[in-house]
Design a protein around this motif. Structure first.
Motif, PDB file in Angstrom:
ATOM      1  N   THR A 135      42.670 -30.868  98.612  1.00  0.00           N
ATOM      2  CA  THR A 135      41.430 -30.036  98.569  1.00  0.00           C
ATOM      3  C   THR A 135      40.447 -30.835  99.315  1.00  0.00           C
ATOM      4  N   SER A 136      39.920 -30.321 100.540  1.00  0.00           N
ATOM      5  CA  SER A 136      38.610 -30.796 101.236  1.00  0.00           C
ATOM      6  C   SER A 136      37.567 -29.645 101.285  1.00  0.00           C
ATOM      7  N   PRO A 141      41.929 -26.112 101.367  1.00  0.00           N
ATOM      8  CA  PRO A 141      41.031 -26.513 101.934  1.00  0.00           C
ATOM      9  C   PRO A 141      39.804 -25.405 102.290  1.00  0.00           C
ATOM     10  N   ASP A 144      36.465 -35.247 101.306  1.00  0.00           N
ATOM     11  CA  ASP A 144      37.825 -35.038 100.758  1.00  0.00           C
ATOM     12  C   ASP A 144      38.111 -35.588  99.459  1.00  0.00           C
ATOM     13  N   ARG A 196      32.538 -33.521 106.517  1.00  0.00           N
ATOM     14  CA  ARG A 196      33.750 -33.354 105.881  1.00  0.00           C
ATOM     15  C   ARG A 196      33.789 -34.317 104.581  1.00  0.00           C
ATOM     16  N   GLN A 234      43.558 -38.333 103.185  1.00  0.00           N
ATOM     17  CA  GLN A 234      43.157 -38.033 104.459  1.00  0.00           C
ATOM     18  C   GLN A 234      43.586 -38.957 105.389  1.00  0.00           C
TER      19      GLN A 234
END
Length: 752
Positions: free
Chosen positions: A42-43, A114, A85, A83, A711
């Protein structure tokens, strides 16, 4: 699996460059397959753009919070991307803030997949003064920029070098002063040393890199979260001699925010030109209201390979450790940190100095305390108190292990900074330094005491025009422990200095695309201990150094004008500058020699002098998207240095130089092919040598991919693809060997 793969890739490229294209394609294919198979982490990611021009916005402060707790922070770079993460499922709030734009709040629902988004911010210059800078962000982000630079995570990874100077060398107007790669230090617009401050988290590093070309900067770039260059009025918060600017390396060893879960980063860097290997790891762990940070760094290299042979005595062994803990509350934070930096490196030999070179053992211990308190509904927004203690020791040994020179410096810094409503900052700063030398370098044991007060203010006169102003006053006492001795530098006696520094900038927004500005600046610099009292051989820099006890202060008058244009597919930056410096302190070759154990037993005598000088030049850069995802970036800079009394050239000034890069940019992938070039330098000081021009080609690929809910980021670069023999004018050893040859570099970063 990936470690072995990357090692094999590095070896293949090192020994058989013709397979470069095949290897890069294989890397991309495998990462694509892996990313497709395990893209379940999940990001939250996306891009922030101008609502009207749709151009990427840099320096947007993005905060992610859940139920007003566990705030995570990010600042966008050149591409406007952000972003986060390893985000657990739930409901979150994203907040986007940037000076001159309306703040935007976005409520999002995070599920298993994501999440990607594009955020459009509307311009609102009237609300400039109301933008709130959250803890951990750039210190003065709400002040409009003049010609500043910020390398956020993406750009920092792509440009990461073995030193801070190498990392910044691709930016317009920045060169490197070197005596081998380990000793590199940035030079901005022809100015280095104390005219360009290098800071660590906004504070003095406590090393001696500013005083001599053989002294290394005690910071490893892989430990940085981002690097900022500040010019203009805001630079006077950090020092009075900032005509060249301020380079601030952000490490954040004292956590300023409380993460909502333990975080870790792992960085591996390797390069073929010297069999270099670097490993850096850092942890930040929340323990109730406490945040604990631990960081370890290790770097090792062998001698550097050049197109015509090995540059001997350039190996490096370095170890870096730091830990910090802070109590983070709604009102701010209070924390402490401590760390050590040890480096053993070689400085190449020369017939002018020691024929076999010199080995330097560097050791620094650093301890810090930091306190920040935010006020509510008050004239005073935030109060910051900071103290740093540094113990620095530096030994230079000849090939027979005999001690040549030893430096020991104890430094204590204290500062208080008040952020006031209405875009104003006021503060005081003090420093105490105890400086001792040993060996054959006869500089007296001396202490320095400095005190300064400063004030910075920004005022928006209307929707289009913003003014900034700063003033600073410094006093400094240089006090030898033993006075009355007379050396060739002059009488050893107490010296007192005091002076004013000031700056004013104006920035005018003609429309949403075009803005222009100008800066006027007056700086004040006092001579260092070596510039005043030194008298002895310094083999590492191939010279016999004599100070000048009668030197006065150095006063600079700087003018700068800039133009910025930013449209959807075109960005242009143009800057012209002129810096007039009175009493410019330089080491002048006297044309005489003295005994100093050099190859022939003799060294050239250099004595410090104060002369009037002018440095003037221009910087230009353009970035355009020729077709979707394909960008062309070009930059060029030129500086001309002249001693005004004799109209003769100033020594060690970089020639016309620049680069042209072709990039292919997508969300997960960034490819580039770059040509770096430099004209020859034929404007020479009396004892300088001509340096020929060159063109050198580089290529690289940068990509990010999720695997197993982690990541991954990787950068593979080939520098000097064709193994070109070339020399840089600011290298003090260019007559011995050229710059490094073909170099295959790998940077791998894991974040979770």
């Amino acid at each position: 699996m990936f470690t072995c793969f990357f090692r094999r890739t590095l070896l293949l490229i090192t020994f058989n460059v013709k397979w470069l294209r095949l290897v890069l394609f294989a890397i991309f294919l495998i990462c694509f397959i892996e990313g497709s198979s395990f893209a379940r982490n999940t990001s939250i990611s996306g891009k922030v753009i101008d609502a009207e021009t749709e151009t990427p916005l840099v320096d947007v402060h993005v905060s992610l919070s859940r139920n007003a707790e566990g705030i995570s922070l990010f600042r966008t770079g050149k591409t406007g991307q952000f972003r986060f993460d390893e985000i657990a499922p739930g409901i979150y709030t994203l907040r986007f803030e940037r000076a001159g734009y309306e703040a935007s709040d976005q409520e999002i629902i995070v599920e298993a997949d994501p999440l990607m988004m594009t955020i459009k911010l509307k311009r609102n210059p009237v609300e400039l003064g109301e933008v709130i800078v959250t803890p951990g962000d750039e210190e003065h982000a709400h002040f409009e920029k003049t010609t500043d630079l910020n390398l956020a995570a993406q750009e920092l990874n792509q440009q990461m070098g073995a030193t801070i100077a190498e990392t910044l060398s691709g930016e317009v107007g920045i060169a490197q002063r070197t005596m081998g790669r380990a000793t590199a230090r940035p030079v901005v617009r022809g100015m280095g040393g104390d005219r360009l401050l290098i800071l660590e988290d906004g504070r003095r590093t406590g090393d001696k890199s500013a005083s001599s070309a053989d002294h290394a900067v005690a910071i490893d770039p892989t430990t940085a979260t981002n690097i900022e260059i500040t010019r203009g009025p805001a630079s006077l918060i950090y020092g009075s001699s900032t005509l060249g600017g301020v380079v601030n390396v952000k490490r954040e060893t004292i956590p300023q925010t409380l993460p909502h879960r333990p975080t870790m980063n792992l960085t591996f860097q390797g390069e073929s030109v010297n069999s270099g290997l670097t490993g850096t790891t850092g942890f930040t762990i929340p323990i109730g209201d406490l945040a604990w940070r631990l960081e370890l760094n290790r770097r090792h290299t062998d001698d550097t390979h050049t197109p015509i042979g090995i540059l001997e005595n350039t190996s490096l062994s370095q170890t870096n450790f730091a830990t910090g803990i802070s109590l983070v509350k709604d009102w701010g934070h209070i924390g402490i940190s401590g760390g050590s930096y040890s480096s053993d490196y070689g400085v190449p030999g020369s017939p002018e100095g020691h024929i076999h070179g010199v080995t330097i053992d560097l050791d620094r211990q650093r301890y810090e305390g930091d306190f920040e308190y935010g006020f509510q509904q008050s004239f005073l927004e935030k109060l910051k108190l900071h103290s740093t203690y540094t113990r620095y020791q530096h030994q230079e040994r000849e090939s027979n292990n005999r001690l040549g020179v030893e430096f020991g410096v104890l430094t204590t810094n204290v500062s208080a900074l008040a952020h006031m409503r209405g875009d104003a900052v006021a503060g005081v700063w003090g420093e105490y330094r105890d400086h001792a030398t040993g060996g054959f370098y006869w500089t007296p044991h001396t202490r320095e005491m400095s005190l300064a007060g400063f004030y910075l203010k920004q005022k928006q006169l209307n929707d289009d025009l913003t003014l900034q102003g700063a003033i600073r006053y410094d006093v400094r006492r240089v006090e030898p422990f033993k006075e009355g001795v007379v050396t060739r530098a002059g009488p050893v006696a107490q010296r007192d200095f005091g002076g004013v520094s000031s700056a004013v900038s104006g920035i005018y927004h003609w429309d949403d695309h075009l803005e222009t500005g100008a800066t006027l600046m007056k700086t004040f610099r006092t001579p260092g201990i070596e510039e005043l009292f030194s008298d002895g051989p310094h083999l590492a820099v191939h010279s016999y150094e004599i100070g000048n006890a009668e030197l006065g202060s150095e006063d600079g008058l700087g003018t700068e004008a800039f133009l910025r244009y930013a449209a959807k597919r075109l960005k242009i930056n143009l800057t012209v500058f002129r810096n007039q410096i009175y009493g410019y302190l330089i080491q002048a070759n006297t044309g005489e020699k003295d005994w100093g154990s050099g190859a022939a037993g003799w060294l050239w005598i250099y004595q410090y002098q104060g002369q009037n000088a002018v440095l003037e030049g221009a910087e230009f850069s353009v970035d355009t998207e020729i077709v979707p995802r394909f960008q062309v970036e070009a930059s060029m800079s030129y500086v001309k240095g002249t001693l005004t009394a004799s109209e003769s050239p100033l020594e060690r000034i970089p020639p016309l130089n620049g680069k042209v890069a072709l990039r292919y940019v997508t969300q997960p992938l960034n490819l580039h092919f770059t040509a770096r070039f430099s004209d020859g330098q034929h404007r020479l000081g009396e004892f300088e040598e001509t340096t020929d021009g060159y063109i050198v080609y580089d290529a690289g690929i940068q990509f990010a991919f999720p695997v197993w809910q982690l990541q991954h980021q990787a950068v593979v670069t080939v520098e000097n693809i064709f193994d070109t023999e070339y020399r840089q004018h600011l290298s003090r050893i260019k007559s011995v060997m050229p710059e490094p040859g073909r170099n295959v570099k790998l940077l791998y970063r894991l974040i979770f």
